[in-house]
Structures are given as structure tokens and as C-alpha cells.
Design a protein around this motif. Structure first.
Motif, short mmCIF file in Angstrom:
data_model
loop_
_atom_site.label_atom_id
_atom_site.label_comp_id
_atom_site.label_asym_id
_atom_site.label_seq_id
_atom_site.Cartn_x
_atom_site.Cartn_y
_atom_site.Cartn_z
N LEU A 260 0.93 -1.38 0.05
CA LEU A 260 -0.16 -0.09 -0.42
C LEU A 260 0.79 1.39 0.24
O LEU A 260 0.55 1.97 -0.75
N TRP A 263 2.28 1.57 -3.92
CA TRP A 263 1.61 2.06 -4.88
C TRP A 263 0.99 3.24 -4.47
O TRP A 263 1.06 4.08 -5.60
N SER A 264 0.85 3.70 -2.88
CA SER A 264 -0.17 4.91 -2.83
C SER A 264 1.60 5.99 -3.48
O SER A 264 1.11 7.52 -4.53
N TYR A 267 1.82 6.09 -7.25
CA TYR A 267 0.76 6.14 -7.71
C TYR A 267 0.80 8.15 -8.14
O TYR A 267 0.17 8.43 -9.21
N ILE A 297 -1.44 -4.37 -7.47
CA ILE A 297 -2.70 -4.60 -6.83
C ILE A 297 -3.41 -5.61 -6.73
O ILE A 297 -4.03 -6.50 -6.41
N VAL A 301 -4.71 -6.43 -3.40
CA VAL A 301 -6.32 -6.05 -2.98
C VAL A 301 -7.03 -7.09 -3.59
O VAL A 301 -7.29 -8.23 -4.02
N TRP A 321 -6.51 -3.87 1.36
CA TRP A 321 -6.69 -2.61 1.07
C TRP A 321 -7.25 -2.46 -0.63
O TRP A 321 -6.92 -3.65 -1.25
N SER A 322 -7.94 -1.76 -0.40
CA SER A 322 -8.40 -0.87 -2.05
C SER A 322 -8.02 0.33 -2.61
O SER A 322 -8.13 1.04 -2.00
N CYS A 323 -7.55 -0.25 -3.31
CA CYS A 323 -6.64 1.63 -4.19
C CYS A 323 -8.15 2.34 -4.43
O CYS A 323 -7.55 3.87 -3.92
N CYS A 326 -8.58 3.97 -1.46
CA CYS A 326 -7.51 5.52 -0.67
C CYS A 326 -7.81 6.38 -1.28
O CYS A 326 -7.94 7.79 -0.95
#
Length: 386
Positions: A260, A263-264, A267, A297, A301, A321-323, A326
Motif C-alpha cells: 500500500l 502503490w500510493s 501512483y 494491486i 488488493v 486494502w483497496s486503491c 484510498c
């Protein structure tokens, strides 16, 4: 709670509300960050409107492995939080009025953005539904633009083990960059300044909000610097996976919390490729692997698997967790902050405090000039005299 403090929302109520909305409408927000400029910050934390701190990705040849990360020295203060607020973004606005400033009837020169902020703040909001950690945001509204930055973290509620592991990961990543990042595009340079950063400046629309933010970048993948501002995916990041135990020492994938975070981070920069090292306890890295945002993901995810029995300390379980969650939560929080900030004064500062237990966002405001005022007088003079 101070009588002046007001509650904006409770995260458990938001999650329940969002779950119902998602069942009715599956539309989700997407971000498309566009690069609009760049700047450098030296190891002494001085801003410059240039590419002096730009680094290039140069992967060592097979004969140079294993890499011994412990051979690279890292200065003790290299990862300390720098209380720069939004100074560097204000400098960028000053240096690029053609991209950032326009004339408005009645107000004069105004910044072309609803929100000016920093990458770290947006990433913090994206991780909040799954991360039990307190934070404080400072905000000022000036000429219809809201300026937001994170206050220095106080590390409350974090265990010494968590802090130690985070520090160890930061140090190892810095050491890895010494092997992979070069001042020149063709070979690893023998001399490299410590602590300097190259920053990209991005503009994106978050649910109708025009947001401009700066972010420290990794290394440029293209050998032609002319391609710099065309596509941020030409940049790559490097990360390390530290062993949690002897059993996990050979793990090839990040755990859900690391996934997570990666990715964040990427992204928001439009970065699509990550080089991953798994150092042994001795500090040796036998090889590098790559992963993409898509794999982060797909590996971690659980698409909207809202198992509310997994709610722990008012937050969703990190394994699910889900993008989309977020991004939606970041958008919702920014909307609520904008609604709360009615006072327009460059000296006044709003304090938005998120308390992870019980998962509540509150705010108050310090009117007039105070210790946290961060919109500098020179910046106001710049807008007054374009």
C-alpha cells in the motif's frame, strides 16, 4: 477537547456510508497526474529552479553483484523530517507565473489551483483508512486557494520497534540508491552529493478539485534529459524488503502494508516501475527484481472485500486494502477540509487533527499571525506585484 474544536467526521461512519454508496454506484475516481515542472533541493535544503539534483537509473552489471549495502555510509540526519512547510512550492509558483498564476477580477493575481500541497500529505490521506496513525495538517486559505501541509509527526502511538524498522528501511533504501542512482546517464558516478532531492510538480483533478503538489522523485530511466517533463513514468523508484523473521527472509513480495505504501507513493507520481532489493542480514543483495503498480494491486488488493468484522481500531484491515477506497477517502477528506476553511487570511492557520483512536478528524483555527503561519510575506508581495 477544546470548546473551539469541531469534529469533521468519524472514519467508521464514513466507511459504513461509503459501503452503501458503492453498492448503488460503482463509479470510482481516478487520478491522472500531469507533470508541470520541477525543481531541486540541495543537501543543505536550499531550493533551486533547475535539474541539478536529477539522478539517472544505472543498473550495475551482473559481475558487480552481490551488492554490499553496508559499505555505503548514510549521515545520521539524512532522513530527519525537514520543517519546510510549503516553502519550496511557493518558490516554484514565484518562478513559474505562466503556469501557476492568473488574473482575477476583484482579487488581482491568484494561483491557478484549488489546493496547493505536498505528495506526503496526499499519501497520508490515502493510507488513513488502513493505517492507525495520528496526523496533523496545517491549512491556510488565501485568494481562493487553500494551502495544506503536514505538521512534523510526533510519533505518538508508535512502538519503538516500528520506529526502528522504519528507520532501518529508510537507511537501506538510501544505501541502495547509492548503487543505482548516478549523476550521469551512462555510468555510476564516483562522487554524489548526499541528501539532495529532485522534485517533480504535478497537477491533477481529484473529484473536481484542482490540486497542485510537489514530490521528491526517484531516478530518470531515459538517457535523454529532454524527455524529462513529458512523462513521469520515465522515472523509477527503488525499494527494499527487510526480513521480518528467518521464515520471511526469502519473501519476494512486499507485505500488504508495504504494498500500500509503495502503490500510493508511485501512483501520485505516475511512476509505474519499482526496483526491489531483498538485503540479507549481512547487507548483501544478490539480485534485483522489478514490480509494477499493477502487480501490487493484483497481489494485495481484495477488490472491495468489505469485511467489517476485520475493522480493527476503527480502521479497515490492511490485508483488504483497496486503491479505490484510498482515492475516494482522500477526495472526501479534502472536500471536508475545503468546506471547513471559510476564513481567508494568509496569517491564520487551521489545524486538522486526525486521532486514529477513535478515528476522528477535528479542527480548530488560530487567527492572525502565529507560530504556525507559513504563507510568507514575500509570497504575498509576489502576488501583489506580478
Amino acid at each position: 477537547m477544546d470548546s473551539r474544536t469541531k469534529v469533521i467526521f468519524k472514519i467508521d461512519e464514513y466507511i459504513q456510508k461509503y459501503k452503501k454508496q458503492y453498492k448503488k454506484n460503482c463509479k470510482v475516481l481516478t487520478l491522472e497526474p500531469k507533470v508541470i515542472g520541477c525543481f531541486s533541493v540541495s543537501s543543505e535544503r536550499f531550493y533551486s529552479s533547475d535539474t541539478n539534483e536529477l539522478k539517472f537509473l544505472v543498473i550495475p552489471g551482473p559481475g558487480l553483484f552481490p551488492l554490499n549495502l553496508n559499505r555505503q555510509l548514510v549521515s545520521p540526519d539524512e532522513h530527519q523530517h525537514h520543517a519546510e512547510y510549503l516553502d519550496n512550492m511557493l518558490y516554484f509558483i514565484r518562478d513559474h507565473p505562466d503556469k501557476m498564476v492568473k488574473m482575477s477580477s476583484g482579487l488581482g493575481s491568484v494561483v491557478q489551483a484549488d489546493i496547493v500541497t505536498q505528495h506526503e500529505l496526499l499519501q497520508t490521506l490515502m493510507r488513513t483508512p488502513y493505517k492507525s496513525r495520528d496526523w496533523r495538517i496545517l491549512g491556510t486559505k488565501y485568494r481562493n486557494t487553500i494551502y495544506l501541509c503536514l505538521a512534523k509527526p510526533n510519533n505518538s502511538g508508535r512502538t519503538p520497534a516500528d520506529l526502528q524498522r522504519e528507520r532501518a528501511c529508510q537507511v537501506m533504501e538510501t544505501r541502495l540508491k547509492r548503487f543505482l542512482y548516478s549523476d550521469t546517464p551512462d555510468s555510476l558516478s564516483s562522487l554524489r552529493s548526499n541528501g539532495g532531492e529532485f522534485h517533480g510538480v504535478f497537477r491533477c483533478s481529484i473529484g473536481g478539485l484542482s490540486v497542485v503538489y510537489g514530490s521528491a522523485m526517484g531516478a530518470h530511466c531515459n538517457k535523454r534529459i529532454q524527455a524529462l517533463n513529458k512523462n513521469s513514468s520515465r522515472f523509477a523508484e527503488c525499494k527494499v524488503i527487510l526480513p521480518h523473521s528467518d521464515i520471511q527472509s526469502s519473501s519476494s513480495k512486499p507485505d500488504p502494508e508495504e504494498a500500500l505504501m509503495w502503490w500510493s507513493d508511485c501512483y501520485l507520481k505516475g511512476v509505474k516501475e519499482i526496483y526491489v532489493a531483498r538485503p540479507q542480514p549481512s547487507g548483501h543483495v544478490q539480485n534485483l527484481t522489478t514490480c509494477s503498480l499493477t502487480s501490487l494491486i493484483s497481489d494485495n488488493v481484495s477488490k472491495y472485500n468489505f469485511n467489517f468484522r476485520c475493522l480493527c481500531s476503527f480502521h479497515l484491515q490492511i490485508n483488504n486494502w483497496s486503491c479505490d477506497m484510498c482515492i475516494e477517502f482522500m477526495h472526501y477528506t479534502l472536500q471536508q477540509i475545503c468546506t471547513a476553511m471559510q476564513l481567508e487570511d494568509p496569517n491564520s492557520v487551521y489545524h486538522f487533527d486526525y486521532v486514529s483512536s477513535p478515528g476522528v478528524l477535528m479542527f480548530d483555527v488560530s487567527e492572525n499571525r502565529n507560530a504556525n503561519t507559513f504563507i510568507s510575506d514575500w509570497f504575498r508581495f509576489t502576488l501583489d506585484n506580478p
